[in-house]
Design a protein around this motif. Structure first.
Motif, PDB file in Angstrom:
ATOM      1  N   LYS A 153     -31.007  11.663  36.569  1.00  0.00           N
ATOM      2  CA  LYS A 153     -29.950  12.050  37.509  1.00  0.00           C
ATOM      3  C   LYS A 153     -29.778  11.089  38.683  1.00  0.00           C
ATOM      4  O   LYS A 153     -28.801  11.199  39.403  1.00  0.00           O
ATOM      5  N   GLU A 154     -30.722  10.239  38.941  1.00  0.00           N
ATOM      6  CA  GLU A 154     -30.733   9.270  40.043  1.00  0.00           C
ATOM      7  C   GLU A 154     -31.007   9.885  41.405  1.00  0.00           C
ATOM      8  O   GLU A 154     -31.650   9.280  42.235  1.00  0.00           O
ATOM      9  N   THR A 155     -30.474  11.070  41.686  1.00  0.00           N
ATOM     10  CA  THR A 155     -30.777  11.747  42.945  1.00  0.00           C
ATOM     11  C   THR A 155     -31.097  13.206  42.646  1.00  0.00           C
ATOM     12  O   THR A 155     -30.578  13.793  41.695  1.00  0.00           O
ATOM     13  N   LEU A 156     -31.954  13.783  43.472  1.00  0.00           N
ATOM     14  CA  LEU A 156     -32.335  15.189  43.319  1.00  0.00           C
ATOM     15  C   LEU A 156     -32.221  15.873  44.667  1.00  0.00           C
ATOM     16  O   LEU A 156     -32.602  15.304  45.688  1.00  0.00           O
ATOM     17  N   ASP A 157     -31.722  17.091  44.655  1.00  0.00           N
ATOM     18  CA  ASP A 157     -31.727  17.858  45.894  1.00  0.00           C
ATOM     19  C   ASP A 157     -32.967  18.758  45.898  1.00  0.00           C
ATOM     20  O   ASP A 157     -33.746  18.779  44.938  1.00  0.00           O
ATOM     21  N   LEU A 158     -33.139  19.487  46.967  1.00  0.00           N
ATOM     22  CA  LEU A 158     -34.336  20.311  47.105  1.00  0.00           C
ATOM     23  C   LEU A 158     -34.465  21.325  45.981  1.00  0.00           C
ATOM     24  O   LEU A 158     -35.559  21.555  45.466  1.00  0.00           O
ATOM     25  N   ASN A 159     -33.351  21.922  45.555  1.00  0.00           N
ATOM     26  CA  ASN A 159     -33.407  22.903  44.472  1.00  0.00           C
ATOM     27  C   ASN A 159     -33.937  22.281  43.186  1.00  0.00           C
ATOM     28  O   ASN A 159     -34.740  22.899  42.481  1.00  0.00           O
ATOM     29  N   ASN A 160     -33.493  21.063  42.870  1.00  0.00           N
ATOM     30  CA  ASN A 160     -33.997  20.367  41.681  1.00  0.00           C
ATOM     31  C   ASN A 160     -35.489  20.095  41.794  1.00  0.00           C
ATOM     32  O   ASN A 160     -36.239  20.265  40.828  1.00  0.00           O
ATOM     33  N   ILE A 161     -35.912  19.683  42.960  1.00  0.00           N
ATOM     34  CA  ILE A 161     -37.325  19.364  43.170  1.00  0.00           C
ATOM     35  C   ILE A 161     -38.185  20.618  43.041  1.00  0.00           C
ATOM     36  O   ILE A 161     -39.245  20.597  42.412  1.00  0.00           O
ATOM     37  N   VAL A 162     -37.699  21.734  43.600  1.00  0.00           N
ATOM     38  CA  VAL A 162     -38.454  22.986  43.502  1.00  0.00           C
ATOM     39  C   VAL A 162     -38.548  23.436  42.047  1.00  0.00           C
ATOM     40  O   VAL A 162     -39.592  23.931  41.614  1.00  0.00           O
ATOM     41  N   LYS A 163     -37.481  23.249  41.260  1.00  0.00           N
ATOM     42  CA  LYS A 163     -37.531  23.600  39.841  1.00  0.00           C
ATOM     43  C   LYS A 163     -38.595  22.794  39.108  1.00  0.00           C
ATOM     44  O   LYS A 163     -39.249  23.299  38.204  1.00  0.00           O
ATOM     45  N   ILE A 164     -38.763  21.552  39.508  1.00  0.00           N
ATOM     46  CA  ILE A 164     -39.724  20.671  38.833  1.00  0.00           C
ATOM     47  C   ILE A 164     -41.149  20.911  39.333  1.00  0.00           C
ATOM     48  O   ILE A 164     -42.077  21.054  38.540  1.00  0.00           O
ATOM     49  N   LEU A 165     -41.322  20.948  40.646  1.00  0.00           N
ATOM     50  CA  LEU A 165     -42.660  21.000  41.233  1.00  0.00           C
ATOM     51  C   LEU A 165     -43.098  22.398  41.655  1.00  0.00           C
ATOM     52  O   LEU A 165     -44.274  22.613  41.917  1.00  0.00           O
ATOM     53  N   GLY A 166     -42.167  23.327  41.769  1.00  0.00           N
ATOM     54  CA  GLY A 166     -42.496  24.650  42.270  1.00  0.00           C
ATOM     55  C   GLY A 166     -42.301  24.714  43.773  1.00  0.00           C
ATOM     56  O   GLY A 166     -41.944  23.726  44.419  1.00  0.00           O
TER      57      GLY A 166
ATOM     58  N   GLU B 264     -44.743  12.365  36.659  1.00  0.00           N
ATOM     59  CA  GLU B 264     -43.974  12.003  35.465  1.00  0.00           C
ATOM     60  C   GLU B 264     -42.733  12.875  35.321  1.00  0.00           C
ATOM     61  O   GLU B 264     -41.654  12.381  34.987  1.00  0.00           O
ATOM     62  N   LYS B 265     -42.854  14.182  35.586  1.00  0.00           N
ATOM     63  CA  LYS B 265     -41.688  15.071  35.522  1.00  0.00           C
ATOM     64  C   LYS B 265     -40.639  14.651  36.551  1.00  0.00           C
ATOM     65  O   LYS B 265     -39.444  14.589  36.255  1.00  0.00           O
ATOM     66  N   LEU B 266     -41.092  14.393  37.764  1.00  0.00           N
ATOM     67  CA  LEU B 266     -40.180  14.011  38.836  1.00  0.00           C
ATOM     68  C   LEU B 266     -39.512  12.669  38.539  1.00  0.00           C
ATOM     69  O   LEU B 266     -38.297  12.519  38.697  1.00  0.00           O
ATOM     70  N   SER B 267     -40.275  11.706  38.078  1.00  0.00           N
ATOM     71  CA  SER B 267     -39.692  10.390  37.791  1.00  0.00           C
ATOM     72  C   SER B 267     -38.724  10.471  36.612  1.00  0.00           C
ATOM     73  O   SER B 267     -37.681   9.810  36.621  1.00  0.00           O
ATOM     74  N   GLY B 268     -39.026  11.300  35.628  1.00  0.00           N
ATOM     75  CA  GLY B 268     -38.101  11.487  34.504  1.00  0.00           C
ATOM     76  C   GLY B 268     -36.777  12.073  34.967  1.00  0.00           C
ATOM     77  O   GLY B 268     -35.701  11.630  34.544  1.00  0.00           O
ATOM     78  N   ALA B 269     -36.850  13.076  35.838  1.00  0.00           N
ATOM     79  CA  ALA B 269     -35.625  13.687  36.369  1.00  0.00           C
ATOM     80  C   ALA B 269     -34.834  12.678  37.202  1.00  0.00           C
ATOM     81  O   ALA B 269     -33.601  12.643  37.142  1.00  0.00           O
TER      82      ALA B 269
END
Length: 96
Positions: free
Chosen positions: A37-50, A28-33
């Motif tokens: 934003k439509e696209t996420l880079d690795l830094n965004n994903i790490v902020k969300i998922l760790g 849910e966090k990832l899909s909300g982001a």
């Protein structure tokens, strides 16, 4: 063969449902982001998922290091450009 294929699909379906239930909050966090934003880079994903629970493969790690170096050089170039713009377009003299 059809029975074996059906069995594989059934097993995979059960496993997928288990994973979705287990990681529902993260999904849910990832899909909300992604909706935001439509696209996420690795830094965004790490902020969300760790951090990843395992180290990246060597070729991917090399790619990330290269990308990080490119971003660092780009920031340095932007800083120099800003300094030149702030000094009336004259390049800064080196003190070295």
């Amino acid at each position: 063969i059809d029975d074996e294929i059906k069995n594989i699909i059934d097993v995979c379906t059960v496993r997928t449902r288990e994973l979705v239930r287990k990681y529902k909050t993260e999904i849910e966090k990832l899909s909300g982001a992604l909706l935001e934003k439509e696209t996420l880079d690795l830094n965004n994903i790490v902020k969300i998922l760790g951090e990843r629970p395992f180290p990246p493969k060597s070729n991917f790690k090399a790619y990330l290091e290269h990308k990080e170096q490119d971003e660092k050089e780009k920031k340095e170039k932007n800083w120099v450009d800003e300094e030149n713009n702030n000094s009336g377009g004259r390049p800064q003299e080196s003190t070295a």
